[in-house]
Design a protein around this motif. Structure first.
Motif, PDB file in Angstrom:
ATOM      1  N   GLU A  46       0.822  -1.209   0.000  1.00  0.00           N
ATOM      2  CA  GLU A  46       0.000   0.000   0.000  1.00  0.00           C
ATOM      3  C   GLU A  46       0.858   1.262   0.000  1.00  0.00           C
ATOM      4  OE1 GLU A  46      -2.324  -3.307   1.909  1.00  0.00           O
ATOM      5  OE2 GLU A  46      -0.295  -2.488   2.057  1.00  0.00           O
ATOM      6  N   MET A  47       1.989   1.206   0.717  1.00  0.00           N
ATOM      7  CA  MET A  47       2.890   2.359   0.741  1.00  0.00           C
ATOM      8  C   MET A  47       3.562   2.529  -0.612  1.00  0.00           C
ATOM      9  SD  MET A  47       3.606   4.733   2.836  1.00  0.00           S
ATOM     10  CE  MET A  47       4.465   6.217   2.339  1.00  0.00           C
ATOM     11  N   ILE A  48       3.842   1.426  -1.265  1.00  0.00           N
ATOM     12  CA  ILE A  48       4.415   1.493  -2.612  1.00  0.00           C
ATOM     13  C   ILE A  48       3.420   2.147  -3.560  1.00  0.00           C
ATOM     14  CG2 ILE A  48       5.167   0.102  -4.583  1.00  0.00           C
ATOM     15  CD1 ILE A  48       6.364  -1.873  -2.576  1.00  0.00           C
ATOM     16  N   TYR A  49       2.130   1.824  -3.393  1.00  0.00           N
ATOM     17  CA  TYR A  49       1.110   2.464  -4.223  1.00  0.00           C
ATOM     18  C   TYR A  49       1.092   3.968  -3.989  1.00  0.00           C
ATOM     19  CZ  TYR A  49      -3.331   4.184  -5.894  1.00  0.00           C
ATOM     20  OH  TYR A  49      -4.293   4.940  -6.526  1.00  0.00           O
ATOM     21  N   ILE A  50       1.160   4.380  -2.727  1.00  0.00           N
ATOM     22  CA  ILE A  50       1.103   5.804  -2.399  1.00  0.00           C
ATOM     23  C   ILE A  50       2.261   6.548  -3.057  1.00  0.00           C
ATOM     24  CG2 ILE A  50       1.320   7.466  -0.510  1.00  0.00           C
ATOM     25  CD1 ILE A  50      -0.202   5.459   1.257  1.00  0.00           C
ATOM     26  N   ILE A  51       3.462   5.986  -2.945  1.00  0.00           N
ATOM     27  CA  ILE A  51       4.622   6.631  -3.558  1.00  0.00           C
ATOM     28  C   ILE A  51       4.488   6.634  -5.075  1.00  0.00           C
ATOM     29  CG2 ILE A  51       7.125   6.439  -3.906  1.00  0.00           C
ATOM     30  CD1 ILE A  51       7.336   5.443  -1.040  1.00  0.00           C
ATOM     31  N   GLN A  76      -5.104  -1.657  -9.178  1.00  0.00           N
ATOM     32  CA  GLN A  76      -3.904  -1.802  -8.353  1.00  0.00           C
ATOM     33  C   GLN A  76      -4.269  -1.993  -6.882  1.00  0.00           C
ATOM     34  OE1 GLN A  76      -0.604  -1.648  -9.705  1.00  0.00           O
ATOM     35  NE2 GLN A  76      -0.142  -2.517  -7.724  1.00  0.00           N
ATOM     36  N   LEU A  77      -5.245  -1.225  -6.405  1.00  0.00           N
ATOM     37  CA  LEU A  77      -5.668  -1.369  -5.013  1.00  0.00           C
ATOM     38  C   LEU A  77      -6.341  -2.721  -4.756  1.00  0.00           C
ATOM     39  CD1 LEU A  77      -7.060   2.146  -4.033  1.00  0.00           C
ATOM     40  CD2 LEU A  77      -5.034   0.995  -3.139  1.00  0.00           C
ATOM     41  N   VAL A  78      -7.170  -3.151  -5.700  1.00  0.00           N
ATOM     42  CA  VAL A  78      -7.823  -4.453  -5.561  1.00  0.00           C
ATOM     43  C   VAL A  78      -6.782  -5.575  -5.553  1.00  0.00           C
ATOM     44  CG1 VAL A  78      -9.441  -6.071  -6.644  1.00  0.00           C
ATOM     45  CG2 VAL A  78      -9.963  -3.638  -6.592  1.00  0.00           C
ATOM     46  N   LEU A  79      -5.692  -5.359  -6.300  1.00  0.00           N
ATOM     47  CA  LEU A  79      -4.628  -6.361  -6.342  1.00  0.00           C
ATOM     48  C   LEU A  79      -4.049  -6.612  -4.953  1.00  0.00           C
ATOM     49  CD1 LEU A  79      -2.706  -8.171  -7.973  1.00  0.00           C
ATOM     50  CD2 LEU A  79      -1.243  -6.169  -8.301  1.00  0.00           C
ATOM     51  N   PHE A  80      -3.909  -5.562  -4.143  1.00  0.00           N
ATOM     52  CA  PHE A  80      -3.385  -5.734  -2.791  1.00  0.00           C
ATOM     53  C   PHE A  80      -4.271  -6.667  -1.976  1.00  0.00           C
ATOM     54  CE2 PHE A  80      -1.607  -1.203  -3.310  1.00  0.00           C
ATOM     55  CZ  PHE A  80      -0.477  -1.694  -3.920  1.00  0.00           C
ATOM     56  N   GLN A  81      -5.589  -6.492  -2.091  1.00  0.00           N
ATOM     57  CA  GLN A  81      -6.518  -7.349  -1.359  1.00  0.00           C
ATOM     58  C   GLN A  81      -6.464  -8.771  -1.881  1.00  0.00           C
ATOM     59  OE1 GLN A  81      -8.416  -6.503   1.382  1.00  0.00           O
ATOM     60  NE2 GLN A  81      -8.672  -8.723   1.431  1.00  0.00           N
ATOM     61  N   ALA A  82      -6.361  -8.917  -3.200  1.00  0.00           N
ATOM     62  CA  ALA A  82      -6.284 -10.253  -3.793  1.00  0.00           C
ATOM     63  C   ALA A  82      -5.036 -10.991  -3.304  1.00  0.00           C
ATOM     64  CB  ALA A  82      -6.288 -10.155  -5.311  1.00  0.00           C
ATOM     65  N   ALA A  87     -10.415  -4.879 -15.395  1.00  0.00           N
ATOM     66  CA  ALA A  87     -10.174  -3.449 -15.197  1.00  0.00           C
ATOM     67  C   ALA A  87      -8.977  -2.969 -16.018  1.00  0.00           C
ATOM     68  CB  ALA A  87      -9.948  -3.154 -13.713  1.00  0.00           C
ATOM     69  N   TRP A  88      -7.877  -3.710 -15.969  1.00  0.00           N
ATOM     70  CA  TRP A  88      -6.680  -3.278 -16.685  1.00  0.00           C
ATOM     71  C   TRP A  88      -6.828  -3.447 -18.193  1.00  0.00           C
ATOM     72  CZ3 TRP A  88      -2.313  -5.339 -12.960  1.00  0.00           C
ATOM     73  CH2 TRP A  88      -2.297  -4.523 -11.824  1.00  0.00           C
ATOM     74  N   GLY A  89      -7.612  -4.428 -18.602  1.00  0.00           N
ATOM     75  CA  GLY A  89      -7.896  -4.547 -20.023  1.00  0.00           C
ATOM     76  C   GLY A  89      -8.742  -3.386 -20.510  1.00  0.00           C
ATOM     77  N   ALA A  90      -9.742  -3.002 -19.697  1.00  0.00           N
ATOM     78  CA  ALA A  90     -10.596  -1.867 -20.047  1.00  0.00           C
ATOM     79  C   ALA A  90      -9.821  -0.561 -20.016  1.00  0.00           C
ATOM     80  CB  ALA A  90     -11.784  -1.789 -19.089  1.00  0.00           C
ATOM     81  N   GLN A  91      -8.831  -0.444 -19.137  1.00  0.00           N
ATOM     82  CA  GLN A  91      -8.050   0.785 -19.051  1.00  0.00           C
ATOM     83  C   GLN A  91      -7.384   1.109 -20.382  1.00  0.00           C
ATOM     84  OE1 GLN A  91      -4.309   0.639 -16.980  1.00  0.00           O
ATOM     85  NE2 GLN A  91      -4.475   2.775 -16.295  1.00  0.00           N
TER      86      GLN A  91
END
Length: 308
Positions: free
Chosen positions: A39-44, A83-89, A164-168
């Motif tokens: 999560e901290m990596i995401y923030i940075i 990306q956030l959902v990936l952390f939960q997965a 989600a990433w395919g749609a992006q």
């Protein structure tokens, strides 16, 4: 006058592969060395997006039209949200099963581009796309034994991330076709990434205790990720989504494997080796067929900021 070279996507796709390949080979260092939270990596990462966004917006004006905001927000939310959902997965399931599912996101992009954008692909390019997709899957197969794992919520989350990433990538292409320039789309992606920072912080449960090297290394590697994302926007505005998505998703892991072999002295598995060969073969087929066709697929939003 805007350059209309419909081969320029190859340059930006190549830069994307370079930046994401190096990022893939080095991005695990903060976690492996210091146990830095994802999560901290995401923030940075969200804040490093400001660097390429500032550079891009100095060359192109920010498009304030509603259509620019809609497609920019959709691209940003599907990317950063995934990306956030990936952390939960990853908290619920094994990475060696999640990433092969997520890596198939170009399938979604290809289907959406062919069905909704009516993008045409010649038979030889279809072979190249299929070969690249197989390569992506093979490159995601773990080298070790995984054991038995129960399916659960992580499987649903992995499928959602893939979609989600395919749609992006599809929304990036749609934005360019609507005349939205690259800088504006990336600017909205940066805004949405920063908007989800509080969510990542809440998921983390507070600031982690880590030496100064952890955030510094994270920032250094995530800048590569952020710049690569800008090159993805630029490649998709100049080339077909049904071709750009598979080729970039196939070749970036190849460079990561090669760099990992050189830096960490790790030997790729048999599946990875086969995946490398297929990725190179599929990418060569797609570039070759692109060179042979005459149609212009450069979107109105793909104005080159350098050559006028």
């Amino acid at each position: 006058m805007t350059v209309r070279n419909n081969r320029s996507w190859i340059v930006y796709a190549g830069l994307l592969v370079l930046f994401w390949g190096v990022w893939g080979a080095t991005s695990s260092q903060p976690v492996e060395r210091y146990g830095y939270p994802d999560e901290m990596i995401y923030i940075i990462w969200a804040f490093t997006m400001l660097v390429p966004a500032a550079v891009a917006l100095r060359r192109q004006r920010f498009d304030r039209r509603p259509v620019a905001a809609v497609y920019g927000l959709l691209a940003g939310l599907t990317g950063a949200g995934g990306q956030l959902v990936l952390f939960q997965a990853l908290a619920d399931g094994p990475a060696y099963l999640i990433f092969p599912i997520v890596s198939l996101s170009p399938v979604i992009t290809v289907l959406m581009a062919v069905v909704l954008l009516r993008e045409r692909i010649v038979p030889l390019a279809v072979v190249g796309v299929f070969t690249a997709l197989v390569a992506i899957l093979l490159l995601s197969i773990p080298s070790g034994d995984g054991g038995d794992v129960d399916t659960g919520s992580w499987l649903v989350l992995a499928v959602l991330i893939c979609a989600a990433w395919g749609a992006q990538a599809f929304f990036m292409r749609k934005a360019a076709l609507a005349g939205v320039n690259d800088a504006t789309t990336f600017g909205w992606m940066t805004i949405t990434g920063l908007a989800l920072v509080p969510v990542a912080y809440l998921m983390m449960g507070g600031m982690p205790s880590a030496p100064w090297q952890a955030p510094v290394i994270t920032a250094g590697t995530q800048v590569l990720n952020a710049v690569g994302a800008l090159f993805l926007v630029m490649a998709l505005s100049r080339g077909k989504a049904a071709v750009v998505a598979p080729i970039t998703n196939a070749l970036a892991p190849v460079l990561t494997v090669v760099l990992s072999l050189a830096i960490y002295q790790t030997v790729p598995s048999v599946w990875s080796s086969i995946g490398i060969v297929l990725a190179l073969a599929g990418s060569t087929l797609m570039v070759y067929t692109d060179e042979k066709r005459d149609e212009n697929v450069v979107a109105p939003g793909a104005a080159d900021p350098v050559v006028r």
